[in-house]
Structures are given as C-alpha cells and as structure tokens.
Write a protein that holds these residues in place. Structure first.
Motif, mmCIF file in Angstrom:
data_model
loop_
_atom_site.group_PDB
_atom_site.id
_atom_site.type_symbol
_atom_site.label_atom_id
_atom_site.label_comp_id
_atom_site.label_asym_id
_atom_site.label_seq_id
_atom_site.Cartn_x
_atom_site.Cartn_y
_atom_site.Cartn_z
ATOM 1 N N VAL A 1 0.849 -1.203 0.000
ATOM 2 C CA VAL A 1 0.000 0.000 0.000
ATOM 3 C C VAL A 1 0.886 1.254 0.000
ATOM 4 C CG1 VAL A 1 -1.679 1.322 1.372
ATOM 5 C CG2 VAL A 1 -1.989 -1.136 1.062
ATOM 6 N N ALA A 2 1.960 1.225 0.793
ATOM 7 C CA ALA A 2 2.872 2.376 0.864
ATOM 8 C C ALA A 2 3.552 2.619 -0.485
ATOM 9 C CB ALA A 2 3.917 2.145 1.958
ATOM 10 N N VAL A 3 3.930 1.541 -1.177
ATOM 11 C CA VAL A 3 4.562 1.669 -2.509
ATOM 12 C C VAL A 3 3.572 2.312 -3.482
ATOM 13 C CG1 VAL A 3 5.463 0.380 -4.490
ATOM 14 C CG2 VAL A 3 6.179 -0.252 -2.191
ATOM 15 N N VAL A 4 2.336 1.837 -3.449
ATOM 16 C CA VAL A 4 1.304 2.379 -4.350
ATOM 17 C C VAL A 4 1.061 3.859 -4.030
ATOM 18 C CG1 VAL A 4 -1.149 2.210 -4.988
ATOM 19 C CG2 VAL A 4 0.214 0.126 -4.714
ATOM 20 N N PHE A 5 0.991 4.172 -2.735
ATOM 21 C CA PHE A 5 0.765 5.563 -2.317
ATOM 22 C C PHE A 5 1.892 6.470 -2.814
ATOM 23 C CE2 PHE A 5 1.390 8.963 0.888
ATOM 24 C CZ PHE A 5 0.192 9.641 0.705
ATOM 25 N N LEU A 6 3.118 5.995 -2.699
ATOM 26 C CA LEU A 6 4.268 6.787 -3.169
ATOM 27 C C LEU A 6 4.198 6.972 -4.690
ATOM 28 C CD1 LEU A 6 7.005 8.182 -2.696
ATOM 29 C CD2 LEU A 6 8.095 5.955 -2.845
ATOM 30 N N ALA A 7 3.849 5.905 -5.401
ATOM 31 C CA ALA A 7 3.761 5.979 -6.868
ATOM 32 C C ALA A 7 2.714 7.015 -7.286
ATOM 33 C CB ALA A 7 3.429 4.606 -7.431
ATOM 34 N N VAL A 8 1.578 7.005 -6.598
ATOM 35 C CA VAL A 8 0.507 7.969 -6.911
ATOM 36 C C VAL A 8 0.989 9.390 -6.595
ATOM 37 C CG1 VAL A 8 -1.829 8.721 -6.256
ATOM 38 C CG2 VAL A 8 -1.345 6.285 -6.589
ATOM 39 N N SER A 9 1.671 9.554 -5.463
ATOM 40 C CA SER A 9 2.172 10.887 -5.069
ATOM 41 C C SER A 9 3.159 11.425 -6.098
ATOM 42 C CB SER A 9 2.863 10.808 -3.705
ATOM 43 O OG SER A 9 1.994 10.330 -2.758
ATOM 44 N N VAL A 10 4.020 10.547 -6.603
ATOM 45 C CA VAL A 10 5.010 10.974 -7.605
ATOM 46 C C VAL A 10 4.308 11.384 -8.902
ATOM 47 C CG1 VAL A 10 6.974 10.191 -9.019
ATOM 48 C CG2 VAL A 10 6.884 9.628 -6.591
ATOM 49 N N LYS A 11 3.262 10.656 -9.252
ATOM 50 C CA LYS A 11 2.471 11.004 -10.453
ATOM 51 C C LYS A 11 1.862 12.397 -10.282
ATOM 52 C CE LYS A 11 1.758 7.103 -13.152
ATOM 53 N NZ LYS A 11 2.669 7.245 -14.259
ATOM 54 N N VAL A 12 1.301 12.633 -9.085
ATOM 55 C CA VAL A 12 0.688 13.940 -8.803
ATOM 56 C C VAL A 12 1.762 15.029 -8.878
ATOM 57 C CG1 VAL A 12 -0.460 15.330 -7.012
ATOM 58 C CG2 VAL A 12 -1.175 12.968 -7.398
ATOM 59 N N PHE A 13 2.926 14.737 -8.335
ATOM 60 C CA PHE A 13 4.040 15.694 -8.356
ATOM 61 C C PHE A 13 4.465 15.984 -9.795
ATOM 62 C CE2 PHE A 13 8.727 16.159 -8.511
ATOM 63 C CZ PHE A 13 8.848 17.366 -7.849
ATOM 64 N N ASP A 14 4.565 14.930 -10.589
ATOM 65 C CA ASP A 14 4.945 15.099 -12.006
ATOM 66 C C ASP A 14 3.931 15.978 -12.741
ATOM 67 O OD1 ASP A 14 7.282 13.726 -12.009
ATOM 68 O OD2 ASP A 14 6.426 11.795 -12.632
ATOM 69 N N ARG A 15 2.650 15.770 -12.408
ATOM 70 C CA ARG A 15 1.608 16.521 -13.112
ATOM 71 C C ARG A 15 1.652 18.006 -12.727
ATOM 72 N NH1 ARG A 15 -3.059 13.608 -11.817
ATOM 73 N NH2 ARG A 15 -3.815 15.211 -10.422
ATOM 74 N N HIS A 16 1.877 18.261 -11.447
ATOM 75 C CA HIS A 16 1.913 19.668 -10.999
ATOM 76 C C HIS A 16 3.226 20.346 -11.340
ATOM 77 C CE1 HIS A 16 -1.881 19.852 -8.908
ATOM 78 N NE2 HIS A 16 -1.618 18.702 -8.304
ATOM 79 N N GLY A 17 4.306 19.580 -11.390
ATOM 80 C CA GLY A 17 5.623 20.159 -11.664
ATOM 81 C C GLY A 17 6.245 20.734 -10.407
ATOM 82 N N ILE A 18 7.459 21.215 -10.550
ATOM 83 C CA ILE A 18 8.211 21.713 -9.382
ATOM 84 C C ILE A 18 7.596 22.991 -8.807
ATOM 85 C CG2 ILE A 18 9.912 23.012 -10.783
ATOM 86 C CD1 ILE A 18 10.894 20.956 -7.759
ATOM 87 N N VAL A 19 7.035 23.819 -9.710
ATOM 88 C CA VAL A 19 6.374 25.037 -9.220
ATOM 89 C C VAL A 19 4.881 24.730 -9.131
ATOM 90 C CG1 VAL A 19 5.986 27.507 -9.596
ATOM 91 C CG2 VAL A 19 8.127 26.453 -10.346
ATOM 92 N N LYS A 20 4.426 24.573 -7.903
ATOM 93 C CA LYS A 20 3.029 24.174 -7.689
ATOM 94 C C LYS A 20 2.126 25.382 -7.919
ATOM 95 C CE LYS A 20 0.599 21.257 -4.420
ATOM 96 N NZ LYS A 20 0.625 20.743 -3.063
ATOM 97 N N GLU A 21 1.097 25.175 -8.729
ATOM 98 C CA GLU A 21 0.185 26.302 -8.990
ATOM 99 C C GLU A 21 -0.801 26.430 -7.842
ATOM 100 O OE1 GLU A 21 -1.572 25.606 -12.799
ATOM 101 O OE2 GLU A 21 0.365 25.635 -13.794
#
Lengths: 170, 255
Positions: free
Chosen positions: B235-255
């Motif tokens: 579950v923790a691995v899946v949660f991290l994978a989802v978080s990274v996807k969200v991070f990739d979508r928002h980019g380094i500068v969060k809108e």
C-alpha cells in the motif's frame, strides 16, 4: 487510610469467635527475614475445635507494611491470596501453607484470617513479622557492561571521528 | 546517482556530533530499559519472555519514530531550501532521488538495529530466543521502517512542507500505534478484530508475542502477521507511486 490500618490491626488481634470455634495457628517462625526477591513459606493450621462441622470456611492472608502503616496489596507477594476450605469437620485440623515472595524491602506483619459463613467477624492468627532487606545487585543479568559501555563507545567513536577530521583539516 | 544522494544525506546525518546525538540517545533509552527490565526479572516479577517482548516493542517503536521524523525532513528540506529544482535539472531522475533518500532512512534504521543488538543478546541470555529475537526484529523492523518511509516520502511529494508532513506522519503513527497497544479484551469484539488484522503494527506486536512468549518461532507460524505487514508495504509503494504522479503533473512550481 489510618483508620483502615488500625481496623486491620484490630482484626489481627481479634479473639476467635466463641460460636465459630475455629483456631488459627502459625507453625512457622514468627519472625522471618530475607532479601527482596527471596521466597519464604508460611505454615499454619486451621482447626475446628467445636463439636459440629463448619461449612463455607475461607482462609486468607492479610499483610501490613508496619513502616508505612498501610495494608499491602498481595499482588506479586503470593500466588494464592485465599484458600477456600469449604467444610471442616468437628475436631478436624488442616494444614495451611503459603509461599510468600519478598517483593519490596521494608518491615511487614502478616496474619492468616478466616471467615466462616454466618459469623459477623473474622478469626485471626498470631502475627508473623517480616524484615525484607533491599536487594543490592548493580549488575543484574550482567547488563551493566552493555548498559554503560555502549553509550560510552558511541561517544568515543564520534570523538575519534572528530579528532580525525580535525587532524585532516589541520 | 542514488548512491551520491545516499552518501550526501547519510553524511549529513552522522557527520557532526550534534547531528548524531539521536544515536547516543537511542543507546541511553535501551540502556535504561534493559536495566529496569532485568532488575525486575531478577525479582521474578517479570517473566523473561514478557521482558523480551517489551524490549522488542520498544526497539520497533523507537526506530519507527526516528525513521518517521528523519523521512519527514529528508525530502521536504529540498523543497523548503529550494534545492529540488537544482536536483531535478541535474542528471538525476525522481526514482534515483527516492531510492537515495529511502536508503538513507534505511541506513539510520540499520544503525539503530546495530545499537540494539548487544541489548538483545544480554537480555535474552539463557532463554534460547536470542537468534529468533534478532532475526524477527530485523525482518519486521526493515519492513515497517521501509513501509513508513515510503509512505512519508509520498506525503512529502504532496505537501512539500516539513511541518505538514511530520504532523500527518506522526498522527498516522499514533493511529496505528494506539490500537496496537490495546489489551486483548478490547480487540475481542468484531470491530476490534478488524482493526487488529488491518493494523500492521498490531500484527508486528502480535507476531512478536507469538515468537517470544509462545515460542512459535517458525516463519509459517507467523505467516498471517507477515502478510499483514507486507500488505502495508505494498500500500505504501502504491501511495508513493501515486504521489510521484501527482508531483509530475503539478511540476516543481506548484500552482
């Protein structure tokens, strides 16, 4: 609290009920001593001195810390705090043995008490006095070298690292 | 590349005396605990197996706490000090970054485990449980610290703030820790049983009880508990994978 202790001491010295005809005697030494952690056995007898059998008889221990003037919870001191004897025949005499574990240092008084169905007060034995000396073992289970040594080793390791870094930078 | 991240972070963790003070404090906690437990054992007030179980819970509990605090800061510091952008424009992937940070926290756990080994050996002397105690602490500690680290790193990508990540992580730790300390009576009802099965920390404590108190040391005798802990890691691995996807979508500068 004081009144509770006084009441307990009063119970220790209470004479046997004339109607119950139960006699409680402590056959082991009246004074016992040892070190915290030791086990001793308190031996006693319960006798029905009357002409008729008595039913629903329960014998139990009462322990008082005579220094703190407080009753002591027998938790940890004795596995069997009470013994249900049931019926004791006329003239019968039964042995009572309690293994006592000296848990904490101090001075104590112990009594065996019995209650009989239909009686309005308990019957008590003579007191047994305990003196429990403090256990002085600074190295239980040889833990001290590890408990003291490991934090010291960690400190020494980091001091050594610091020394090497300082030497390198100098 | 992840080796460079690991080396940089672990050096920062133990390079100075002040930054490594946690290791000394851990040793002092174990010293005091072991001394108290062995003193009680000598008075026969505490059974040795029960003492070992208490010590195991303290080792796992303390290690998780240190790992959570460490993992909360290790990634968020890159956001708060605005060094994340520099890291990501270097020839370094997010995967390398995560592996490097993960290995740093696991090294912290390995150090805490190494500190605990002498205490485990001295307290389990004569019980015959020393090897099983060490092996299961290593197994459960690695799985739990690993699972929590992955979860906290996932939170770090979502929050990008040390304070928020730490607060949420600690609340989560309490949420799994408190029910794990409930008595068997409280877990006896259906709701308590469900929580007990789903809670990985509860599974660890129950398994340690099974091993150290009931002498069921075989892996097969602890398979259900291991499955619960392994499920948490997944579950923790899946949660991290989802978080990274969200991070990739928002980019380094969060809108």
């Amino acid at each position: 609290m004081m009144s509770v202790s006084i009441a307990l001491f009063a119970a220790f010295g209470a004479p046997a009920s004339a109607t119950a005809a139960i006699a409680l005697d402590v056959s082991s030494s009246k004074t016992l001593s040892g070190t915290a952690g030791d086990f001793v056995t308190v031996n006693g007898t319960i006798a029905n001195t009357g002409p008729t059998a008595l039913s629903d008889v329960t014998a139990y221990l009462s322990l008082v810390d005579t220094t703190a003037h407080m009753p002591v919870d027998l938790e940890d001191w004795s596995v069997e705090k009470g013994l249900y004897i049931g019926t004791i025949g006329a003239g019968a005499k039964l042995p009572l043995d309690w293994k006592i574990h000296f848990v904490k240092s101090g001075d104590y008084a112990l009594s065996i008490l019995a209650i009989v169905k239909g009686e309005n007060k308990p019957i008590g034995s003579a007191l047994t006095y305990f003196h429990v000396a403090q256990k002085k073992n600074l190295n239980p289970g040889a833990v001290l070298p590890v408990a003291l040594g490991e934090p010291i080793l960690i400190v020494m390791f980091f001091l050594l690292l610091k020394y090497r870094r300082d030497k390198k930078s100098a | 590349m992840n080796k460079l991240i690991w080396k940089k972070d672990i050096t920062a963790e133990i390079y100075t005396w002040k930054s490594a003070l946690w290791l000394l404090l851990t040793a002092i906690i174990y010293s005091v605990t072991c001394y108290l437990l062995l003193t009680n054992k000598e008075l026969s007030l505490l059974d040795q197996t029960e003492m070992l179980w208490l010590l195991a819970k303290i080792i796992i509990g303390a290690s998780l706490l240190v790992a959570i605090i460490d993992a909360s800061s290790i990634l968020t510091v890159e956001f708060e000090q605005e060094t994340m952008e520099d890291l990501l424009i270097s020839p370094l992937s997010v995967k390398d970054l995560i592996i490097g940070k993960f290995l740093t926290v696991m090294t912290v756990w390995a150090l805490m485990y190494a500190v605990a080994v002498p205490y485990v050996l001295v307290s389990s002397a004569g019980s015959g449980l020393g090897p099983a105690f060490l092996a299961y602490i290593a197994l459960y500690g690695t799985l739990m610290v690993g699972g929590f680290t992955l979860f906290v790193l996932g939170l770090s990508f979502l929050y990008r703030s040390f304070k928020n990540t730490l607060t949420t992580s600690l609340v989560f730790y309490l949420a799994v820790g408190i029910p794990a300390l409930f008595s068997a009576t409280l877990k006896a009802n259906p709701f308590g049983s469900i929580i007990s099965v789903a809670n990985p920390l509860d599974a660890v404590f129950s398994s340690l009880d099974n091993i150290l108190v009931d002498y069921h040391t075989a892996l097969t005798a602890n398979a259900t508990y291991l499955a619960s802990v392994a499920g948490f890691v997944v579950v923790a691995v899946v949660f991290l994978a989802v978080s990274v996807k969200v991070f990739d979508r928002h980019g380094i500068v969060k809108e």
